[in-house]
Write an enzyme that holds these catalytic residues in place. Structure first.
Site, PDB file in Angstrom:
ATOM      1  N   GLN A 196      43.884  47.410  38.489  1.00  0.00           N
ATOM      2  CA  GLN A 196      44.888  46.429  37.992  1.00  0.00           C
ATOM      3  C   GLN A 196      45.136  46.499  36.662  1.00  0.00           C
ATOM      4  O   GLN A 196      44.558  46.657  35.958  1.00  0.00           O
ATOM      5  CB  GLN A 196      43.960  44.806  38.347  1.00  0.00           C
ATOM      6  CG  GLN A 196      43.942  44.351  39.914  1.00  0.00           C
ATOM      7  CD  GLN A 196      45.307  43.973  40.345  1.00  0.00           C
ATOM      8  OE1 GLN A 196      45.761  43.060  40.350  1.00  0.00           O
ATOM      9  NE2 GLN A 196      45.867  44.880  41.276  1.00  0.00           N
ATOM     10  N   MET A 236      43.355  46.126  31.664  1.00  0.00           N
ATOM     11  CA  MET A 236      43.205  46.454  32.772  1.00  0.00           C
ATOM     12  C   MET A 236      42.374  45.481  33.412  1.00  0.00           C
ATOM     13  O   MET A 236      41.389  45.055  32.902  1.00  0.00           O
ATOM     14  CB  MET A 236      42.204  47.798  32.892  1.00  0.00           C
ATOM     15  CG  MET A 236      41.593  48.372  34.144  1.00  0.00           C
ATOM     16  SD  MET A 236      41.120  50.015  34.035  1.00  0.00           S
ATOM     17  CE  MET A 236      39.377  49.599  33.137  1.00  0.00           C
ATOM     18  N   ASN A 237      42.086  45.016  34.662  1.00  0.00           N
ATOM     19  CA  ASN A 237      41.058  44.333  35.396  1.00  0.00           C
ATOM     20  C   ASN A 237      40.541  45.025  36.613  1.00  0.00           C
ATOM     21  O   ASN A 237      40.631  46.434  36.426  1.00  0.00           O
ATOM     22  CB  ASN A 237      41.301  43.000  35.460  1.00  0.00           C
ATOM     23  CG  ASN A 237      42.550  42.433  36.184  1.00  0.00           C
ATOM     24  OD1 ASN A 237      43.757  42.595  35.878  1.00  0.00           O
ATOM     25  ND2 ASN A 237      42.333  41.743  37.337  1.00  0.00           N
ATOM     26  N   ASP A 238      40.337  44.411  37.904  1.00  0.00           N
ATOM     27  CA  ASP A 238      39.655  45.182  39.041  1.00  0.00           C
ATOM     28  C   ASP A 238      40.081  46.599  39.390  1.00  0.00           C
ATOM     29  O   ASP A 238      41.573  47.085  39.470  1.00  0.00           O
ATOM     30  CB  ASP A 238      40.228  44.490  40.261  1.00  0.00           C
ATOM     31  CG  ASP A 238      40.209  42.992  40.171  1.00  0.00           C
ATOM     32  OD1 ASP A 238      39.931  42.400  38.983  1.00  0.00           O
ATOM     33  OD2 ASP A 238      40.533  42.219  41.024  1.00  0.00           O
ATOM     34  N   GLU A 269      36.554  36.511  45.896  1.00  0.00           N
ATOM     35  CA  GLU A 269      37.694  37.514  45.541  1.00  0.00           C
ATOM     36  C   GLU A 269      37.206  38.735  45.857  1.00  0.00           C
ATOM     37  O   GLU A 269      35.907  38.858  46.048  1.00  0.00           O
ATOM     38  CB  GLU A 269      38.061  37.371  44.061  1.00  0.00           C
ATOM     39  CG  GLU A 269      38.584  36.198  43.600  1.00  0.00           C
ATOM     40  CD  GLU A 269      39.105  36.275  41.986  1.00  0.00           C
ATOM     41  OE1 GLU A 269      40.097  35.801  41.784  1.00  0.00           O
ATOM     42  OE2 GLU A 269      38.385  36.772  41.190  1.00  0.00           O
ATOM     43  N   PHE A 272      48.630  42.767  43.399  1.00  0.00           N
ATOM     44  CA  PHE A 272      47.402  42.282  43.206  1.00  0.00           C
ATOM     45  C   PHE A 272      46.391  43.259  43.890  1.00  0.00           C
ATOM     46  O   PHE A 272      46.887  44.441  44.543  1.00  0.00           O
ATOM     47  CB  PHE A 272      46.885  41.054  43.761  1.00  0.00           C
ATOM     48  CG  PHE A 272      47.534  39.932  42.592  1.00  0.00           C
ATOM     49  CD1 PHE A 272      48.145  40.081  41.622  1.00  0.00           C
ATOM     50  CD2 PHE A 272      46.870  38.710  42.740  1.00  0.00           C
ATOM     51  CE1 PHE A 272      48.600  39.029  40.632  1.00  0.00           C
ATOM     52  CE2 PHE A 272      47.403  37.286  41.957  1.00  0.00           C
ATOM     53  CZ  PHE A 272      47.958  37.872  40.910  1.00  0.00           C
TER      54      PHE A 272
HETATM   55  C1  FRU Z   1      40.210  39.482  40.457  1.00  0.00           C
HETATM   56  C2  FRU Z   1      41.383  38.965  40.803  1.00  0.00           C
HETATM   57  C3  FRU Z   1      41.891  39.361  42.287  1.00  0.00           C
HETATM   58  C4  FRU Z   1      43.511  39.579  41.915  1.00  0.00           C
HETATM   59  C5  FRU Z   1      43.413  40.336  40.636  1.00  0.00           C
HETATM   60  C6  FRU Z   1      44.734  39.890  39.924  1.00  0.00           C
HETATM   61  O1  FRU Z   1      39.689  39.972  39.378  1.00  0.00           O
HETATM   62  O2  FRU Z   1      41.754  37.793  40.517  1.00  0.00           O
HETATM   63  O3  FRU Z   1      41.528  38.463  43.160  1.00  0.00           O
HETATM   64  O4  FRU Z   1      43.767  40.295  43.258  1.00  0.00           O
HETATM   65  O5  FRU Z   1      42.410  39.759  40.064  1.00  0.00           O
HETATM   66  O6  FRU Z   1      44.770  40.807  38.701  1.00  0.00           O
END
Ligand code: FRU
Length: 613
Positions: A171, A153-155, A325, A211
């Site tokens: 994400q 998981m990210n954002d 971002e 994204f």
């Molecule tokens: C930020 C990012 C966003 C992008 C997403 C992709 O962490 O780079 O800019 O939408 O992660 O997973």
């Protein structure tokens, strides 16, 4: 079908040619057919909910084309195991039930012969199963922070509150614990602290992977998707980064992809659209990151579909050291004044205050088209940080939160080492949910505060320890931490350090691992040292000290702290949230005691409360 005949490699002689069908032994419900050095078919033969795919993290991605009745339905990238299987990931077969499913796999390793390719560890371990075991197998998985059941998981993104439910999209890679296959995962909660996990919300499609983005309630049906629709805008990341709409007519469970996508295209990289209803103008606004240009594009729209570019904010302002971002923007009252101000969030990576990822923000005014940032006495636009730790990134807020709340959550990691942290089944947690406020600092500037959302208080269990006051010196006082509960706790305390040079809070375990939180009244700063915190060697960027200004100049010498420990994270909120510091840690055993000491004099520690959670 008789599976047994697929369990042995068969040779077929056609004329004078010897063709190897390459059919090899495989797991339950699966037939494997090696076509070439880098090409293998995995056929689903048995009945079951999932096709389990074996992963080895250190391997390169294989391209897995999922053919349903002969047509490519989706393509996913999976680090298929070569020499050993680290874990399995599930491909959900539910929607393909009754159809013919074959994976046409292209691996990326160099090899000379098909025989070599056949030796890969993955082929014998592919299997069909009715279950996929998501029970937690990780000692570092937090107990009260949001994490995915498995996978990367990210954002956090696309968050929206509707009918008493906090929807959290994020994400997500459902096919491995490193970044790939960006998809919107979905969890929801009635109280921001207990999360229910849902099926994938938006999956990669013909325009690219999915994204970060945002969601709104379009109650006036401006987009025409229905009065009750949740409308989401995300970046389709394929060859280009373009902005795509989707909407949900079932309270955020499933999404329809807008057929006329994309709704915004630019000639350069642009991502992470964050849209909101502007009460002052009666229109929608949208911030779109223009990452490589270190600026935010500001758009408006009457209907969420047709967007006009109004202005560009940020060139040359604030921290410019990395890509810009994940923007967010909202208006908030300034505590203790009649003022209302706009806050523009700009996540930046690298360039964060302690390396890698960080959240900067700007305070200013916004007329629906142009954001005008506040300037300091010298006429400069100051750089402000929302968190003084290393592990709070991509923080954005919920749309349509109740009672005028501005509730925010961030990804509790850092791009410098997020993929290397010592967890396997899942990677990354989110921060505690926090309420954003604005206050005036001693320098006349307006700053943002963040405090844990009130719902976090409900997690408190028993009061484990309570001390009205203690005087500490060089030797230090030892306070036990609730190890019976895995050390998971909330600690509140007030420090009076007017007669000392520094006060140290040392969190340690029997293994000699420790974290030191220090307060220096002279500098009026709080530091967090995780150099000896436990496992740190996965990245040279991990063992560091982070430092926060303690604000509230009037109270120099005094500081109040609220500290949350949750297995692999420590979040500090100081001076009622005037600063926050979020850091992850990987002690091999939970920290079992807190030693409070002072150097250069004595300090008073008051109102100490430790709650197990
Ligand atoms: C930020 C990012 C966003 C992008 C997403 C992709 O962490 O780079 O800019 O939408 O992660 O997973």
């Amino acid at each position: 079908m008789d599976k047994s005949k697929f369990n042995i490699a068969t040779m077929i002689v056609v004329g004078n040619m010897l063709l190897s069908s390459g059919i090899a032994s495989a797991g339950e419900g699966v037939a494997v057919n090696h076509l070439g050095v880098n090409n293998t078919l995995v056929r689903v033969e048995g009945d079951g909910r999932y096709l389990l795919m074996p992963v080895q993290e250190s391997n390169d991605d294989a391209t897995v084309n999922v053919l349903v009745d002969g047509k490519i339905e989706q393509t996913v990238y999976v680090r298929l195991a070569k020499s050993k299987v680290d874990y399995m990931v599930p491909l959900d077969l539910e929607k393909y039930r009754g159809h013919d499913v074959v994976l046409n796999i292209v691996t990326s390793q160099n090899r000379a012969t098909v025989r070599e390719a056949k030796e890969d560890a993955c082929w014998s371990r592919f299997c069909v199963s009715d279950t996929f075991d998501t029970s937690n197998r990780e000692k570092y998985r937090p107990a009260y922070h949001h994490t995915p059941l498995y996978g990367w998981m990210n954002d956090p993104n696309g968050m929206v509150y509707k009918d008493g439910v906090w929807h959290l999209y994020y994400q997500y890679n459902p096919y491995g614990s490193k970044w790939q296959n960006m998809t919107w995962g979905h969890s929801s909660s009635a109280d921001l602290v207990h999360w229910t996990h849902h099926p994938l919300a938006i999956v990669p499609n013909g325009l690219g992977s999915v994204f970060s983005g945002s969601s709104v309630l379009d109650t006036a049906n401006t987009a025409g998707f229905g009065d009750d629709a949740i409308v989401s805008l995300y970046t389709s990341a394929g060859v280009s980064q373009i902005q795509s709409l989707a909407w949900s007519a079932d309270n955020g469970a499933t999404f329809n992809i807008y057929p006329a996508n994309p709704v915004i295209t630019l000639e350069s990289e642009a991502r992470d659209p964050n849209m909101f209803w502007n009460n002052h103008t009666g229109e929608w606004n949208l911030l779109l990151a223009h990452p490589l240009d270190h600026e935010m594009l500001i758009f408006s729209s009457p209907n969420l579909k047709d967007w006009s570019l109004k202005s560009v904010f940020g060139k040359g302002l604030g921290c410019q050291d990395g890509v810009w971002e994940c923007p967010d923007m909202f208006e908030l009252p300034v505590e203790g004044t009649d003022l209302k101000k706009w806050m523009l969030i700009c996540n930046i990576n690298p360039g964060g205050p302690f390396g890698g990822s960080g959240i900067q923000y700007f305070i200013g005014d916004f007329d629906g088209a142009v954001f005008t940032p506040d300037r300091d006495a010298e006429g400069n636009v100051p750089t402000k940080w929302l968190d003084f730790g290393k592990d709070n990134y991509a923080a954005v807020s919920w749309s349509d939160a109740p009672d005028g709340r501005r509730t925010i959550i961030g990804w509790m990691s850092n791009w410098q080492y997020a993929a290397e942290v010592p967890t396997v089944q899942y990677r990354s947690a989110n921060t505690l949910p926090r309420e954003v406020g604005l206050f005036k600092g001693a320098d006349g500037q307006i700053y943002a505060s963040t405090v844990p959302s009130p719902e976090v208080d409900t997690l408190r269990g028993s009061l484990f320890k309570k001390y009205k006051g203690m005087s500490v010196g060089a030797k230090g006082n030892v306070v036990p931490l609730p190890v019976g509960n895995g050390g998971i706790c909330e600690i509140l305390l007030d420090i009076d350090a007017r007669k000392a040079d520094e006060v140290m809070l040392n969190f340690s375990n029997e293994k000699g691992e420790y974290v030191t939180v220090g307060y220096k009244p002279g500098e009026h700063t709080v530091s967090f040292d995780r150099i000896n915190s436990g496992i740190t060697d996965f990245s040279q960027d991990f063992p560091v000290v982070t430092v926060a200004p303690a604000f509230d100049e009037d109270s120099r010498g005094h500081i109040s702290l609220r500290i949350f420990i949750d297995r692999s994270s420590m979040e500090i909120f100081g001076q009622d949230g005037k600063f926050a510091m979020t850091n992850i840690v990987f002690p091999t055993e939970p920290y079992s005691s807190l030693t409070v000491s002072a150097v250069g004099g004595k300090a008073d520690i008051r109102n100490v409360r430790i709650y197990s959670m």
